[in-house]
Design an enzyme around this catalytic site. Structure first.
Site, mmCIF file in Angstrom:
data_model
loop_
_atom_site.group_PDB
_atom_site.id
_atom_site.type_symbol
_atom_site.label_atom_id
_atom_site.label_comp_id
_atom_site.label_asym_id
_atom_site.label_seq_id
_atom_site.Cartn_x
_atom_site.Cartn_y
_atom_site.Cartn_z
ATOM 1 N N ASN A 59 44.540 49.115 -15.507
ATOM 2 C CA ASN A 59 44.962 48.179 -16.404
ATOM 3 C C ASN A 59 46.261 48.548 -17.128
ATOM 4 O O ASN A 59 47.101 47.429 -17.388
ATOM 5 C CB ASN A 59 43.897 47.966 -17.500
ATOM 6 C CG ASN A 59 42.818 47.034 -17.115
ATOM 7 O OD1 ASN A 59 42.789 46.127 -16.660
ATOM 8 N ND2 ASN A 59 41.662 47.813 -17.194
ATOM 9 N N SER A 92 38.016 49.338 -20.365
ATOM 10 C CA SER A 92 39.262 49.219 -19.624
ATOM 11 C C SER A 92 40.361 49.890 -20.082
ATOM 12 O O SER A 92 41.662 50.007 -19.452
ATOM 13 C CB SER A 92 39.550 47.763 -19.650
ATOM 14 O OG SER A 92 38.269 47.039 -19.044
ATOM 15 N N HIS A 104 34.766 53.455 -14.858
ATOM 16 C CA HIS A 104 35.445 52.091 -15.097
ATOM 17 C C HIS A 104 35.089 51.512 -13.579
ATOM 18 O O HIS A 104 35.851 51.347 -12.752
ATOM 19 C CB HIS A 104 36.884 52.266 -15.433
ATOM 20 C CG HIS A 104 37.497 50.995 -15.425
ATOM 21 N ND1 HIS A 104 38.985 50.749 -15.251
ATOM 22 C CD2 HIS A 104 37.105 49.731 -16.002
ATOM 23 C CE1 HIS A 104 39.176 49.509 -15.566
ATOM 24 N NE2 HIS A 104 38.117 49.086 -16.087
ATOM 25 N N GLU A 157 37.096 54.118 -11.413
ATOM 26 C CA GLU A 157 38.158 54.866 -11.827
ATOM 27 C C GLU A 157 36.957 55.782 -12.768
ATOM 28 O O GLU A 157 36.742 55.598 -13.730
ATOM 29 C CB GLU A 157 39.108 53.958 -12.750
ATOM 30 C CG GLU A 157 40.433 54.491 -12.651
ATOM 31 C CD GLU A 157 41.313 53.608 -13.611
ATOM 32 O OE1 GLU A 157 40.885 52.686 -14.285
ATOM 33 O OE2 GLU A 157 42.545 53.926 -13.417
HETATM 34 P P1 NAD Z 1 31.193 40.603 -22.027
HETATM 35 O O1 NAD Z 1 31.644 40.216 -23.112
HETATM 36 O O2 NAD Z 1 30.646 39.886 -20.883
HETATM 37 O O3 NAD Z 1 29.715 41.463 -22.244
HETATM 38 C C1 NAD Z 1 29.417 42.314 -23.359
HETATM 39 C C2 NAD Z 1 27.931 42.308 -23.669
HETATM 40 O O4 NAD Z 1 27.769 43.205 -24.594
HETATM 41 C C3 NAD Z 1 27.666 40.931 -24.356
HETATM 42 O O5 NAD Z 1 26.415 40.439 -23.378
HETATM 43 C C4 NAD Z 1 27.104 41.241 -25.762
HETATM 44 O O6 NAD Z 1 25.886 40.658 -26.129
HETATM 45 C C5 NAD Z 1 26.847 42.892 -25.702
HETATM 46 N N1 NAD Z 1 26.974 43.519 -26.822
HETATM 47 C C6 NAD Z 1 27.886 43.397 -27.800
HETATM 48 N N2 NAD Z 1 27.491 44.417 -28.833
HETATM 49 C C7 NAD Z 1 26.532 45.031 -28.301
HETATM 50 C C8 NAD Z 1 25.517 46.160 -28.875
HETATM 51 N N3 NAD Z 1 25.889 46.542 -30.065
HETATM 52 N N4 NAD Z 1 24.636 46.457 -28.228
HETATM 53 C C9 NAD Z 1 24.195 46.055 -27.152
HETATM 54 N N5 NAD Z 1 25.066 44.831 -26.528
HETATM 55 C C10 NAD Z 1 25.938 44.639 -26.991
HETATM 56 O O7 NAD Z 1 32.049 41.882 -21.676
HETATM 57 P P2 NAD Z 1 32.652 42.673 -20.182
HETATM 58 O O8 NAD Z 1 33.397 41.563 -19.403
HETATM 59 O O9 NAD Z 1 31.284 42.917 -19.458
HETATM 60 O O10 NAD Z 1 33.115 43.857 -20.503
HETATM 61 C C11 NAD Z 1 32.252 45.009 -21.027
HETATM 62 C C12 NAD Z 1 33.217 46.191 -20.947
HETATM 63 O O11 NAD Z 1 33.583 46.447 -19.477
HETATM 64 C C13 NAD Z 1 34.377 45.970 -21.737
HETATM 65 O O12 NAD Z 1 34.888 47.500 -22.094
HETATM 66 C C14 NAD Z 1 35.470 45.717 -20.628
HETATM 67 O O13 NAD Z 1 36.962 46.064 -21.004
HETATM 68 C C15 NAD Z 1 34.956 46.480 -19.384
HETATM 69 N N6 NAD Z 1 35.114 45.894 -18.307
HETATM 70 C C16 NAD Z 1 35.559 44.621 -18.019
HETATM 71 C C17 NAD Z 1 35.866 44.101 -16.818
HETATM 72 C C18 NAD Z 1 35.863 42.728 -16.367
HETATM 73 O O14 NAD Z 1 36.453 42.242 -15.453
HETATM 74 N N7 NAD Z 1 35.403 41.741 -17.118
HETATM 75 C C19 NAD Z 1 36.209 44.996 -15.646
HETATM 76 C C20 NAD Z 1 36.189 46.243 -15.893
HETATM 77 C C21 NAD Z 1 35.687 46.627 -17.251
#
Ligand code: NAD
Length: 284
Positions: A191, A120, A141, A153
């Site tokens: 963001n 993000s 993104h 994005e």
């Molecule tokens: P989340 O915490 O819901 O999920 C992350 C997952 O990654 C978890 O299930 C965790 O177990 C796993 N993980 C951690 N370390 C790991 C590893 N070494 N190998 C494999 N898996 C691993 O997070 P999220 O909200 O899905 O966000 C993920 C990414 O997407 C971030 O970079 C976030 O900024 C981006 N993002 C989030 C949103 C949102 O609305 N939540 C929107 C766009 C982008």
């Protein structure tokens, strides 16, 4: 170059949605997470979301079953990513974690594999520098919830090639999304604009300007936003919002991006929003 096999690293809020849309577009998907429990939950969520699409008449039952059958899971990054034409990384928004994942991906995937990050806010150029193929690293993104939201994005790092951008834009369209190309700068466009608004809403709450529901209603009815900023923060995840604000604050060096102390307090209490059942609101 056509993309047929996609590895998605991280099966959380975003990862399961990305696996869903990729499989629905006919791609072979490997969804990778450290925890088997997360992977089981992710597949169950994808199944439920597909059921909803069947009920709405958007897909039929065989399409639902075929989509689910195209998704396999792995708890081992090296094995899970080895065959991929393209990887989407969706692990938590922590720079050191992303860097280590990309170092591994660079080692275990084929030389032509494109490595994308769903970050993000973290610099694509810095992530790419961790690999020996910075021309094949790009930001993809997706927006939350992934099966519903149209935007991707697409973020070019300093060294990202035209060919990598072309393939990523074409794949985004194949997934039924609308790609918008932006340059690599902290928080990109989405963001950079959204997080200061969410942060300000949390300051307004902390300072007693209004209750959560009143803040959100003002933004919905007054500004025509489909969701208020606090409800949106709960959907995104308060830990993710805090991590993004930390990146904006550190990288842009401006105190207008400093995370609100109340946001820090909620994250410390593990009130992370919808995913933990409680944030600014409570959830079943
Ligand atoms: P989340 O915490 O819901 O999920 C992350 C997952 O990654 C978890 O299930 C965790 O177990 C796993 N993980 C951690 N370390 C790991 C590893 N070494 N190998 C494999 N898996 C691993 O997070 P999220 O909200 O899905 O966000 C993920 C990414 O997407 C971030 O970079 C976030 O900024 C981006 N993002 C989030 C949103 C949102 O609305 N939540 C929107 C766009 C982008």
């Amino acid at each position: 170059m056509s993309i047929e096999t996609i590895a998605v690293v991280g099966g959380g809020t975003m990862g399961n949605g990305i696996a869903h849309v990729a499989a629905q577009a006919g791609k072979t998907v490997c969804l990778i997470d450290l925890s088997d429990e997360v992977l089981e939950k992710a597949v169950a969520t994808i199944g439920k979301n597909l059921d909803r699409q069947v009920k709405k008449g958007l897909i039929d039952q065989p399409q639902r079953d075929e989509t689910l059958a195209r998704i396999e899971t792995a708890n081992d990054l090296e094995a899970g990513a080895a065959e991929a034409d393209l990887v989407v990384e969706a692990v938590p928004e922590v720079p050191s974690l992303k860097y280590s994942i990309f170092e591994i991906l660079d080692r275990v995937t084929g030389p032509n594999t494109i490595l994308t990050s769903n970050t993000s806010s973290i610099s694509i150029t810095e992530i790419a520098a961790r690999t020996a193929r910075p021309d094949k690293v790009i930001g993809m993104h997706f927006m939350n919830p992934v099966p519903v939201m149209k935007l991707i994005e697409v973020i070019r790092g300093l060294a990202t090639s035209d060919e990598t951008t072309k393939v990523t834009v074409a794949l985004s369209e194949e997934l039924g999304k609308i790609p918008v190309e932006v340059n690599d700068f902290p928080g990109f466009v989405s963001n950079r604009v959204l997080m200061p608004m969410i942060n300000e809403a949390v300051f307004a709450l902390m300072e007693g300007v209004a209750e959560p529901n009143a803040i959100d209603t003002v933004m919905k009815l007054g500004m025509n936003h489909p969701m208020g900023p606090l409800a949106l923060a709960d959907l995104i995840g308060l830990d993710t919002c805090l991590n993004i604000l930390e990146v904006l604050h550190r990288e842009l060096g401006d105190d207008r991006y400093r995370p609100c102390p109340l946001l820090r307090k909620y994250v410390a209490a593990e009130w992370l929003g919808r995913k933990s059942g409680r944030g600014f609101y409570e959830y079943d």
